[in-house]
Write an enzyme that holds these catalytic residues in place. Structure first.
Site, PDB file in Angstrom:
ATOM      1  CE  LYS A 111      40.078  36.844  55.696  1.00 31.15           C
ATOM      2  NZ  LYS A 111      40.054  36.161  54.350  1.00 31.15           N
ATOM      3  CE  LYS A 195      34.327  37.732  50.576  1.00 30.49           C
ATOM      4  NZ  LYS A 195      35.493  38.647  50.974  1.00 30.49           N
ATOM      5  CE  LYS A 198      42.299  37.947  46.603  1.00 34.65           C
ATOM      6  NZ  LYS A 198      42.767  38.567  48.065  1.00 34.65           N
TER       7      LYS A 198
HETATM    8  P1  ATP Z   1      40.555  36.648  51.005  1.00 39.06           P
HETATM    9  O1  ATP Z   1      39.685  35.459  50.926  1.00 39.06           O
HETATM   10  O2  ATP Z   1      42.086  36.360  50.975  1.00 39.06           O
HETATM   11  O3  ATP Z   1      40.202  37.345  52.516  1.00 39.06           O
HETATM   12  P2  ATP Z   1      39.101  38.452  48.942  1.00 39.06           P
HETATM   13  O4  ATP Z   1      38.679  37.526  48.030  1.00 39.06           O
HETATM   14  O5  ATP Z   1      38.098  38.681  50.257  1.00 39.06           O
HETATM   15  O6  ATP Z   1      40.232  37.650  49.904  1.00 39.06           O
HETATM   16  P3  ATP Z   1      40.422  40.948  49.194  1.00 39.06           P
HETATM   17  O7  ATP Z   1      42.019  41.006  48.637  1.00 39.06           O
HETATM   18  O8  ATP Z   1      40.326  40.923  50.470  1.00 39.06           O
HETATM   19  O9  ATP Z   1      39.919  39.762  48.687  1.00 39.06           O
HETATM   20  O10 ATP Z   1      39.599  41.936  48.444  1.00 39.06           O
HETATM   21  C1  ATP Z   1      39.862  42.589  47.272  1.00 39.06           C
HETATM   22  C2  ATP Z   1      38.827  43.544  46.988  1.00 39.06           C
HETATM   23  O11 ATP Z   1      37.806  42.802  46.437  1.00 39.06           O
HETATM   24  C3  ATP Z   1      38.052  44.385  48.246  1.00 39.06           C
HETATM   25  O12 ATP Z   1      37.782  45.633  47.676  1.00 39.06           O
HETATM   26  C4  ATP Z   1      36.959  43.474  48.536  1.00 39.06           C
HETATM   27  O13 ATP Z   1      35.854  44.040  49.254  1.00 39.06           O
HETATM   28  C5  ATP Z   1      36.538  42.963  47.116  1.00 39.06           C
HETATM   29  N1  ATP Z   1      35.688  41.610  47.361  1.00 39.06           N
HETATM   30  C6  ATP Z   1      36.277  40.612  47.792  1.00 39.06           C
HETATM   31  N2  ATP Z   1      35.252  39.631  47.505  1.00 39.06           N
HETATM   32  C7  ATP Z   1      34.203  40.253  47.045  1.00 39.06           C
HETATM   33  C8  ATP Z   1      32.954  39.904  46.568  1.00 39.06           C
HETATM   34  N3  ATP Z   1      32.560  38.632  46.634  1.00 39.06           N
HETATM   35  N4  ATP Z   1      32.222  40.946  45.930  1.00 39.06           N
HETATM   36  C9  ATP Z   1      32.512  41.936  45.821  1.00 39.06           C
HETATM   37  N5  ATP Z   1      33.688  42.599  46.063  1.00 39.06           N
HETATM   38  C10 ATP Z   1      34.351  41.505  46.759  1.00 39.06           C
END
Ligand code: ATP
Ligand code: LTN
Length: 315
Positions: A111, A195, A198
């Protein structure tokens, strides 16, 4: 009874990765465990976010929790910032995690990679301290998360060992992470080597995408030049990702999924994957819309949080 705790940051539109890796599974614990699921709004502040967007996202996330099947009668659903003990414990625990170990966190490195040093907030660096506070505050035994969060639960375990060896075994409860065998890391559809996330929306399926949009995104997902539907992360990352999505939604193993698609052409395989994702997300979206329209639990969530505060002697 085991105590289960997890949270999601209200930073943007939730993706299919969030759903498969985390959200979908929270409800699985509520009949046998003591479940705490929260909106990690303090964590959402670790990168710049508009306050109004944060408010809307938080309400939306509460609706997603309910739409996923979490039952407020069985699980405690709350907002992190409305329980002041999270921030209080964060202030104490920051003395027990060290600069060196925090600077090795993959999420921090990813990040902050493209940010100027004088624009990286201390909170982004200290993100795992607050996450550790979230976890130990509730004496959580099990923390269900996606693969990218394992490192943060592991650093929490290091912290618990450190505190317990200094102040006596049993001072803090040692948590374990729980990831799913299939679907702990869903990849982007436009680049299956990164990955699905969001805050990096290229190639994502969002939980509120319209059905034709979902279908189009899956049909145009990047795959290899071959023609065999086989799980091979190295050489077929796109097909492997679609197989993972399919297997996790169907709740079968990758091997079983592979068997089902022997002899399929990529286009026909993608069509089945699209039907499966739509079959899951269409009813989910209907539940979400009903919850938003009724507003019932969403308006009561503040009350719910204050109840939680008075019922638990948290620190
Ligand atoms: P950001 O992009 O803002 O960091 P994020 O999409 O990674 O957000 P988080 O709020 O960090 O989302 O994650 C919420 C949950 O979803 C966490 O348990 C995280 O491990 C899971 N998660 C996020 N992205 C994935 C993915 N691509 N595959 C599986 N699990 C995921
Ligand atoms: N960092 C997590 C969200 C989160 C969390 C937690 C998850 C904040 N505190 C405590 C489990 C337990 C993420 O998903 N990015």
């Amino acid at each position: 009874m085991a105590r289960i705790l997890s949270g999601i940051k209200p930073t943007g539109k939730l993706t299919l990765g969030n759903y498969i890796g985390a959200l979908k599974h929270f409800k699985d614990f509520q009949d046998s465990g003591d479940v705490y699921i929260f909106i990690a709004d303090l964590h959402a502040l670790t990168l710049p976010i508009d306050p109004e967007v944060l408010r809307i996202n938080s309400r939306d996330l509460a609706a997603f929790y309910l739409a996923s099947g979490l039952d407020p009668q069985k699980a405690t659903i709350f907002t992190q910032s409305s329980v002041p003990e999270h921030a209080e414990l964060n202030a104490i625990l920051q003395n027990y995690l060290y600069m060196g170990e925090l600077s090795r966190m993959t999420q921090f490195k990813e990040k902050s990679m493209h940010m100027k040093e004088n624009a990286i907030g201390l909170g982004l660096f200290a993100y795992p301290v607050l996450m550790a506070a979230d976890i130990v505050l509730y004496d959580a035994d099990i923390v269900p998360v996606g693969e990218d969060q394992i490192q943060h639960v592991e650093i929490t375990r290091d912290l618990v060992h450190r505190i317990n060896s200094r102040y006596g075994e049993g001072t803090l409860v040692l948590p374990n992470y729980k990831i799913n065998k299939v679907g702990a890391r869903i990849m982007s559809l436009s680049d299956p080597n990164v990955k699905m996330s969001k805050s990096d929306p290229k190639g994502d399926i969002f939980l509120l995408d319209e059905m034709p949009v979902i279908r189009k995104k899956i049909m145009s997902a990047v795959t290899d030049m071959g023609n065999e539907v086989k799980y091979d992360k190295e050489n077929k990352p796109g097909i492997s990702n679609l197989l993972t999505i399919y297997a996790s939604l169907r709740e079968i193993s990758i091997e079983e999924a592979e068997k089902q698609f022997v002899g399929y052409r990529y286009g026909d395989f993608k069509k089945v994957v699209a039907d499966t994702v739509i079959g899951e997300l269409e009813p989910f979206q209907n539940r979400y819309r009903e919850i938003i329209a009724s507003g019932e639990y969403l308006d009561r969530s503040e009350e719910h949080t204050s109840e939680l505060q008075s019922h638990h002697d948290l620190v």
